[in-house]
Design a protein around this motif. Sequence first.
Motif, PDB file in Angstrom:
ATOM      1  N   THR A 195      35.519  38.407  32.270  1.00 50.87           N
ATOM      2  CA  THR A 195      34.524  38.195  33.195  1.00 50.87           C
ATOM      3  C   THR A 195      33.445  37.209  33.333  1.00 50.87           C
ATOM      4  O   THR A 195      33.228  36.639  33.658  1.00 50.87           O
ATOM      5  N   LEU A 196      32.785  38.145  32.088  1.00 53.10           N
ATOM      6  CA  LEU A 196      31.804  37.336  31.923  1.00 53.10           C
ATOM      7  C   LEU A 196      31.780  35.921  30.512  1.00 53.10           C
ATOM      8  O   LEU A 196      30.933  35.327  30.944  1.00 53.10           O
ATOM      9  N   ALA A 197      32.340  35.899  30.066  1.00 51.28           N
ATOM     10  CA  ALA A 197      33.500  34.044  29.485  1.00 51.28           C
ATOM     11  C   ALA A 197      34.097  33.484  31.099  1.00 51.28           C
ATOM     12  O   ALA A 197      34.484  32.554  30.662  1.00 51.28           O
ATOM     13  N   ASP A 198      34.032  33.799  32.160  1.00 52.61           N
ATOM     14  CA  ASP A 198      34.320  33.209  33.494  1.00 52.61           C
ATOM     15  C   ASP A 198      35.944  32.243  33.060  1.00 52.61           C
ATOM     16  O   ASP A 198      35.959  31.077  33.147  1.00 52.61           O
ATOM     17  N   ALA A 201      34.758  31.417  24.066  1.00 47.19           N
ATOM     18  CA  ALA A 201      36.308  30.715  24.925  1.00 47.19           C
ATOM     19  C   ALA A 201      35.438  30.220  26.200  1.00 47.19           C
ATOM     20  O   ALA A 201      34.309  30.445  26.149  1.00 47.19           O
ATOM     21  N   MET A 244      33.881  35.879  23.549  1.00 47.10           N
ATOM     22  CA  MET A 244      32.703  35.645  24.023  1.00 47.10           C
ATOM     23  C   MET A 244      32.007  34.720  24.818  1.00 47.10           C
ATOM     24  O   MET A 244      31.627  33.638  25.456  1.00 47.10           O
ATOM     25  N   GLY A 245      31.320  34.648  22.573  1.00 47.79           N
ATOM     26  CA  GLY A 245      30.845  33.380  21.514  1.00 47.79           C
ATOM     27  C   GLY A 245      31.614  32.193  22.394  1.00 47.79           C
ATOM     28  O   GLY A 245      30.561  31.160  22.232  1.00 47.79           O
ATOM     29  N   ALA A 266      36.194  42.997  30.905  1.00 45.49           N
ATOM     30  CA  ALA A 266      34.835  42.752  31.142  1.00 45.49           C
ATOM     31  C   ALA A 266      34.618  41.253  30.643  1.00 45.49           C
ATOM     32  O   ALA A 266      33.920  40.608  30.817  1.00 45.49           O
ATOM     33  N   VAL A 267      35.098  40.988  28.972  1.00 43.50           N
ATOM     34  CA  VAL A 267      35.070  39.505  28.679  1.00 43.50           C
ATOM     35  C   VAL A 267      35.083  38.854  29.243  1.00 43.50           C
ATOM     36  O   VAL A 267      34.801  37.193  28.989  1.00 43.50           O
ATOM     37  N   GLN A 305      40.505  48.205  28.173  1.00 42.04           N
ATOM     38  CA  GLN A 305      39.733  47.854  29.364  1.00 42.04           C
ATOM     39  C   GLN A 305      38.649  46.629  28.994  1.00 42.04           C
ATOM     40  O   GLN A 305      38.219  46.569  29.807  1.00 42.04           O
ATOM     41  N   ASN A 306      38.001  46.814  27.432  1.00 42.96           N
ATOM     42  CA  ASN A 306      37.146  45.545  27.551  1.00 42.96           C
ATOM     43  C   ASN A 306      38.065  44.500  27.758  1.00 42.96           C
ATOM     44  O   ASN A 306      36.117  43.230  28.030  1.00 42.96           O
ATOM     45  N   LEU A 319      36.167  40.618  20.023  1.00 45.20           N
ATOM     46  CA  LEU A 319      35.735  40.325  21.410  1.00 45.20           C
ATOM     47  C   LEU A 319      34.369  39.364  21.648  1.00 45.20           C
ATOM     48  O   LEU A 319      34.146  38.436  22.123  1.00 45.20           O
ATOM     49  N   SER A 320      33.222  40.070  20.619  1.00 46.00           N
ATOM     50  CA  SER A 320      32.807  39.133  20.838  1.00 46.00           C
ATOM     51  C   SER A 320      32.805  37.910  20.053  1.00 46.00           C
ATOM     52  O   SER A 320      32.178  36.408  20.576  1.00 46.00           O
TER      53      SER A 320
END
Lengths: 108, 140
Positions: A60-63, A40, A37-38, A57-58, A53-54, A33-34
């Motif tokens: 959402t934050l990476a859009d 994508a 995140m960094g 969030a990933v 579930q995580n 996931l990290s």
Amino acid sequence: MTVGELCKTLDLTPFSVADEDRPISGGYIGDLLSWVMGRAESDQVWITIMSNQNIVAVATLADVAMILLAEGVCPDEGVANIAASRGINLYGSKLPAFELATRIGSLI
Amino acid sequence: MADPLRFHYKVDGSNFTSAGEASVEVKKKLRQLGFSPETIRKVSIAMYEGEINMVIHARGGDADVFVYPDRIEIVLADTGPGIADVDLAMQEGYSTAPDNIRTLGFGAGMGLPNMKRNSDSMRIDSTVGVGTTIYMTILV
């Protein structure tokens, strides 16, 4: 190509349909996931076999435009509902990640 | 200078699956405030990684976000075990996360490097047995 068009063309299983008109600009494959995140990017299809579930969030934050679960993986219990409540597109396919990537690559 | 907008969050250390809620909330707020997607992305990634670290290693903690016109500051404070060797922890791929966390897709040793990469400055104050506070600034 939009999320809805991709779903139809590749016969994807919809788990959470939040925004079918969202355009797709490319893709990213990854389960760490990290790393996702960094790396994508916005509006990409994120192909993964992570189902907890995580991922919501990933995404959402990476859009990313959508999460695409490969290899017939289904989201863990409750994850589809959380994705829907957060406005995240979540789909699945029986195809492996490589196969999905080559098909998406030829479509966009 | 005017006082910054401040958002405070308690990061729940017992609920790993809901980790990230503070970051998602901050992202929403920054979007409402009209910050650029690039700024929002940097803040989101930096904060999420920090939030996850607090849940994995420190039983949660406190997250504060200060929004200035020219910068966003994130302060993450916990009372966890502390980081014995900060330089080592900053290396990509180094991780002390337990196996059950790795099966969820974390523990790749990318958290702190991602935080540094996405912030314009980052400081780590850590004392073993006392806790860790991380300060990050993202210029707008």
